[in-house]
Design a protein around this motif. Structure first.
Motif, PDB file in Angstrom:
ATOM      1  N   GLN A   6       0.819  -1.207   0.000  1.00 20.05           N
ATOM      2  CA  GLN A   6       0.000   0.000   0.000  1.00 20.05           C
ATOM      3  C   GLN A   6       0.855   1.259   0.000  1.00 20.05           C
ATOM      4  O   GLN A   6       1.953   1.278   0.569  1.00 20.05           O
ATOM      5  CB  GLN A   6      -0.927   0.009   1.220  1.00 20.05           C
ATOM      6  N   VAL A   7       0.324   2.309  -0.636  1.00 23.28           N
ATOM      7  CA  VAL A   7       0.988   3.607  -0.672  1.00 23.28           C
ATOM      8  C   VAL A   7      -0.060   4.695  -0.460  1.00 23.28           C
ATOM      9  O   VAL A   7      -1.265   4.452  -0.589  1.00 23.28           O
ATOM     10  CB  VAL A   7       1.711   3.838  -2.017  1.00 23.28           C
ATOM     11  N   LEU A   8       0.414   5.889  -0.142  1.00 19.58           N
ATOM     12  CA  LEU A   8      -0.467   7.041   0.031  1.00 19.58           C
ATOM     13  C   LEU A   8      -0.223   8.056  -1.072  1.00 19.58           C
ATOM     14  O   LEU A   8       0.931   8.353  -1.406  1.00 19.58           O
ATOM     15  CB  LEU A   8      -0.220   7.712   1.391  1.00 19.58           C
ATOM     16  N   GLY A   9      -1.300   8.607  -1.627  1.00 16.31           N
ATOM     17  CA  GLY A   9      -1.221   9.705  -2.583  1.00 16.31           C
ATOM     18  C   GLY A   9      -1.894  10.928  -1.980  1.00 16.31           C
ATOM     19  O   GLY A   9      -3.013  10.836  -1.465  1.00 16.31           O
ATOM     20  N   ILE A  10      -1.208  12.069  -2.043  1.00 14.80           N
ATOM     21  CA  ILE A  10      -1.704  13.300  -1.417  1.00 14.80           C
ATOM     22  C   ILE A  10      -1.710  14.418  -2.455  1.00 14.80           C
ATOM     23  O   ILE A  10      -0.731  14.619  -3.180  1.00 14.80           O
ATOM     24  CB  ILE A  10      -0.815  13.704  -0.219  1.00 14.80           C
ATOM     25  N   ASP A  11      -2.810  15.158  -2.520  1.00 12.45           N
ATOM     26  CA  ASP A  11      -2.964  16.287  -3.437  1.00 12.45           C
ATOM     27  C   ASP A  11      -3.161  17.536  -2.589  1.00 12.45           C
ATOM     28  O   ASP A  11      -4.223  17.741  -1.993  1.00 12.45           O
ATOM     29  CB  ASP A  11      -4.160  16.044  -4.359  1.00 12.45           C
ATOM     30  N   GLY A  20      -5.402   9.722  -0.434  1.00  8.72           N
ATOM     31  CA  GLY A  20      -5.928   8.412  -0.780  1.00  8.72           C
ATOM     32  C   GLY A  20      -4.933   7.318  -0.429  1.00  8.72           C
ATOM     33  O   GLY A  20      -3.719   7.515  -0.516  1.00  8.72           O
ATOM     34  N   ARG A  21      -5.462   6.162  -0.030  1.00 13.76           N
ATOM     35  CA  ARG A  21      -4.622   4.980   0.247  1.00 13.76           C
ATOM     36  C   ARG A  21      -4.901   3.955  -0.839  1.00 13.76           C
ATOM     37  O   ARG A  21      -6.053   3.591  -1.077  1.00 13.76           O
ATOM     38  CB  ARG A  21      -4.939   4.426   1.641  1.00 13.76           C
ATOM     39  N   PHE A  22      -3.847   3.502  -1.514  1.00 13.60           N
ATOM     40  CA  PHE A  22      -3.958   2.651  -2.689  1.00 13.60           C
ATOM     41  C   PHE A  22      -3.087   1.411  -2.566  1.00 13.60           C
ATOM     42  O   PHE A  22      -2.038   1.441  -1.921  1.00 13.60           O
ATOM     43  CB  PHE A  22      -3.486   3.403  -3.946  1.00 13.60           C
ATOM     44  N   LEU A  29      -8.345   2.169  -1.565  1.00 11.70           N
ATOM     45  CA  LEU A  29      -8.916   1.582  -0.355  1.00 11.70           C
ATOM     46  C   LEU A  29      -9.704   2.597   0.464  1.00 11.70           C
ATOM     47  O   LEU A  29     -10.724   2.253   1.062  1.00 11.70           O
ATOM     48  CB  LEU A  29      -7.793   0.991   0.511  1.00 11.70           C
ATOM     49  N   LYS A  30      -9.245   3.845   0.476  1.00 13.55           N
ATOM     50  CA  LYS A  30      -9.911   4.856   1.300  1.00 13.55           C
ATOM     51  C   LYS A  30      -9.414   6.231   0.895  1.00 13.55           C
ATOM     52  O   LYS A  30      -8.255   6.397   0.505  1.00 13.55           O
ATOM     53  CB  LYS A  30      -9.605   4.621   2.788  1.00 13.55           C
ATOM     54  N   THR A  31     -10.295   7.234   0.950  1.00 15.84           N
ATOM     55  CA  THR A  31      -9.894   8.622   0.714  1.00 15.84           C
ATOM     56  C   THR A  31     -10.453   9.512   1.815  1.00 15.84           C
ATOM     57  O   THR A  31     -11.503   9.202   2.408  1.00 15.84           O
ATOM     58  CB  THR A  31     -10.399   9.152  -0.648  1.00 15.84           C
ATOM     59  N   ILE A  32      -9.753  10.596   2.086  1.00 18.07           N
ATOM     60  CA  ILE A  32     -10.275  11.629   2.980  1.00 18.07           C
ATOM     61  C   ILE A  32      -9.861  12.990   2.429  1.00 18.07           C
ATOM     62  O   ILE A  32      -8.901  13.092   1.657  1.00 18.07           O
ATOM     63  CB  ILE A  32      -9.785  11.494   4.442  1.00 18.07           C
ATOM     64  N   THR A  33     -10.589  14.020   2.820  1.00 18.01           N
ATOM     65  CA  THR A  33     -10.251  15.391   2.463  1.00 18.01           C
ATOM     66  C   THR A  33     -10.292  16.238   3.726  1.00 18.01           C
ATOM     67  O   THR A  33     -11.237  16.129   4.522  1.00 18.01           O
ATOM     68  CB  THR A  33     -11.241  15.960   1.430  1.00 18.01           C
ATOM     69  N   VAL A  34      -9.265  17.056   3.913  1.00 12.89           N
ATOM     70  CA  VAL A  34      -9.212  17.955   5.070  1.00 12.89           C
ATOM     71  C   VAL A  34      -8.953  19.366   4.549  1.00 12.89           C
ATOM     72  O   VAL A  34      -8.355  19.550   3.484  1.00 12.89           O
ATOM     73  CB  VAL A  34      -8.113  17.543   6.073  1.00 12.89           C
ATOM     74  N   PRO A  35      -9.413  20.392   5.280  1.00 12.86           N
ATOM     75  CA  PRO A  35      -9.162  21.758   4.827  1.00 12.86           C
ATOM     76  C   PRO A  35      -7.687  22.131   4.942  1.00 12.86           C
ATOM     77  O   PRO A  35      -7.006  21.702   5.883  1.00 12.86           O
ATOM     78  CB  PRO A  35     -10.037  22.608   5.751  1.00 12.86           C
ATOM     79  N   ALA A 283      -7.556  12.566 -10.020  1.00 13.12           N
ATOM     80  CA  ALA A 283      -6.322  12.374 -10.787  1.00 13.12           C
ATOM     81  C   ALA A 283      -5.090  12.700  -9.961  1.00 13.12           C
ATOM     82  O   ALA A 283      -4.066  12.010 -10.056  1.00 13.12           O
ATOM     83  CB  ALA A 283      -6.357  13.229 -12.056  1.00 13.12           C
ATOM     84  N   GLY A 284      -5.172  13.748  -9.134  1.00 10.28           N
ATOM     85  CA  GLY A 284      -4.014  14.161  -8.351  1.00 10.28           C
ATOM     86  C   GLY A 284      -3.573  13.118  -7.347  1.00 10.28           C
ATOM     87  O   GLY A 284      -2.372  12.818  -7.228  1.00 10.28           O
ATOM     88  N   ILE A 285      -4.526  12.535  -6.615  1.00 15.74           N
ATOM     89  CA  ILE A 285      -4.124  11.544  -5.616  1.00 15.74           C
ATOM     90  C   ILE A 285      -3.714  10.232  -6.272  1.00 15.74           C
ATOM     91  O   ILE A 285      -2.826   9.531  -5.776  1.00 15.74           O
ATOM     92  CB  ILE A 285      -5.210  11.310  -4.535  1.00 15.74           C
ATOM     93  N   VAL A 286      -4.344   9.896  -7.403  1.00 16.59           N
ATOM     94  CA  VAL A 286      -3.945   8.681  -8.118  1.00 16.59           C
ATOM     95  C   VAL A 286      -2.507   8.822  -8.614  1.00 16.59           C
ATOM     96  O   VAL A 286      -1.677   7.923  -8.451  1.00 16.59           O
ATOM     97  CB  VAL A 286      -4.899   8.401  -9.300  1.00 16.59           C
ATOM     98  N   GLY A 287      -2.194   9.969  -9.226  1.00 15.24           N
ATOM     99  CA  GLY A 287      -0.842  10.175  -9.715  1.00 15.24           C
ATOM    100  C   GLY A 287       0.177  10.277  -8.596  1.00 15.24           C
ATOM    101  O   GLY A 287       1.312   9.794  -8.734  1.00 15.24           O
ATOM    102  N   ALA A 288      -0.206  10.892  -7.471  1.00 17.22           N
ATOM    103  CA  ALA A 288       0.708  10.959  -6.336  1.00 17.22           C
ATOM    104  C   ALA A 288       0.979   9.562  -5.778  1.00 17.22           C
ATOM    105  O   ALA A 288       2.096   9.260  -5.339  1.00 17.22           O
ATOM    106  CB  ALA A 288       0.123  11.870  -5.250  1.00 17.22           C
ATOM    107  N   ALA A 289      -0.041   8.702  -5.804  1.00 19.82           N
ATOM    108  CA  ALA A 289       0.168   7.314  -5.388  1.00 19.82           C
ATOM    109  C   ALA A 289       1.153   6.608  -6.319  1.00 19.82           C
ATOM    110  O   ALA A 289       1.992   5.818  -5.889  1.00 19.82           O
ATOM    111  CB  ALA A 289      -1.159   6.570  -5.346  1.00 19.82           C
TER     112      ALA A 289
END
Length: 307
Positions: A6-11, A20-22, A29-35, A283-289
């Motif tokens: 597993q890896v993490l992608g952050i935008d 996102g965790r991929f 597997l899971k995504t979250i958004t924070v301000p 797209a951003g979190i997928v590419g960061a992953a």
């Protein structure tokens, strides 16, 4: 490659941080958004990222982290050179800082580059070895995939496709340029030209409003003019159009394609496909992953980031 890794992608954006965790076979597997903390100075933003990582991955199952930045990074993916929408972000060693706080290898890249990697991996670019991504949003970003690899240039800053010049006497750009493609096709440019938001113009066009339809035709001609220069330089197999403005692509792509067909020799556009992006704001979190996969300790950092 083991899909159970597993890896993490952050935008990282000016108002929100998406994570996102991929798995390495592309399953989210899971995504979250924070301000994004305001003002978005480096230290509070970095702390918010670390806190969000702990929420997304409390059991520390992910073993590498990729981060998309709203601005260029150095060629090694260690340093955020500048972030246009984030104050005081100048030469911030973001990868070193996140690694020190999380104990996991980290790599960073421009957010448009991450979007390009995402579309190349799991989106509209997955069938091509050579394509351009153009993101039409608050600004206009870009990514270049050549021979299946993300092209970043000798110092990591290549692919600023929205900053190519169209009009030497045009509107000033934050880059110092004037009349850039961004100043013709960004959301801000649309507001300046029409006094309306892109989604409103899209709704009007869907109701056959003649002024909105004519605006989108004119917009497409400007976009096609900018793409002409990129096509002659790169002769891609495909151009992928993303960003929020792409929601109205049905109204501006026909005139953009007509402009390209008029201006570009057939030998430079043979087989060229112009497509809309498939991953949307993921797209951003997928590419960061995908970036994170490249710096996973069992693989090692691949400078070419072959997708």
């Amino acid at each position: 490659m083991n899909g159970s890794i597993q890896v993490l992608g952050i935008d990282l954006g000016g108002t929100a941080i998406k994570l996102g965790r991929f798995t390495t076979d592309g399953h989210c597997l899971k995504t979250i958004t924070v301000p994004t903390p305001q003002p978005a100075f480096p230290e509070p933003v970095l702390m918010a990222i670390v806190d969000a990582i702990a929420k997304l991955d409390p059991d520390r199952e992910a073993s590498a982290i990729g981060i998309g930045m709203p601005g260029p990074t150095d060629a090694t993916g260690r340093i955020a050179r500048i972030a246009i929408n984030l104050p005081n972000w100048i030469e911030v060693p973001i990868a070193d800082w996140i690694e020190a706080k999380t104990g996991r290898p980290t790599i960073a890249s421009n957010d448009a580059n991450c979007a390009g990697l995402g579309e190349a991996w799991l989106g509209a670019g997955r069938s091509f070895r050579n394509f351009i991504l153009l993101t039409l949003g608050t600004g206009v970003g870009g990514a270049i995939i050549l021979n299946g690899e993300l092209f970043i240039g000798h110092n990591g800053a290549a692919g600023e496709l929205g900053l190519i010049s169209l009009d030497r006497n045009g509107e000033p750009c934050n880059s110092g340029n004037r009349g850039s493609l961004e100043q013709h096709t960004s959301i801000q440019a649309i507001r300046r030209r029409t006094g309306k938001e892109p989604d409103e113009l899209g709704r009007l066009a869907r109701s056959s409003d003649p002024e909105a339809l004519e605006f989108w035709r004119s917009y497409g001609r400007d976009l096609g003019l900018g793409l002409t220069s990129l096509i002659y330089v790169l002769t891609p197999e495909a151009i992928v159009i993303g960003g929020g403005v792409s929601a109205s692509a049905e109204f501006f792509l026909p005139s953009a394609i007509a402009e390209i067909e008029q201006r570009v020799m057939p030998t430079s556009r043979e087989g060229l496909q112009i497509l809309t992006a498939e991953l949307g704001n993921r797209a951003g979190i997928v590419g960061a992953a995908k970036l994170a996969i490249k710096c996973h300790p069992s693989i090692g950092v691949d400078e070419n980031l072959d997708v």
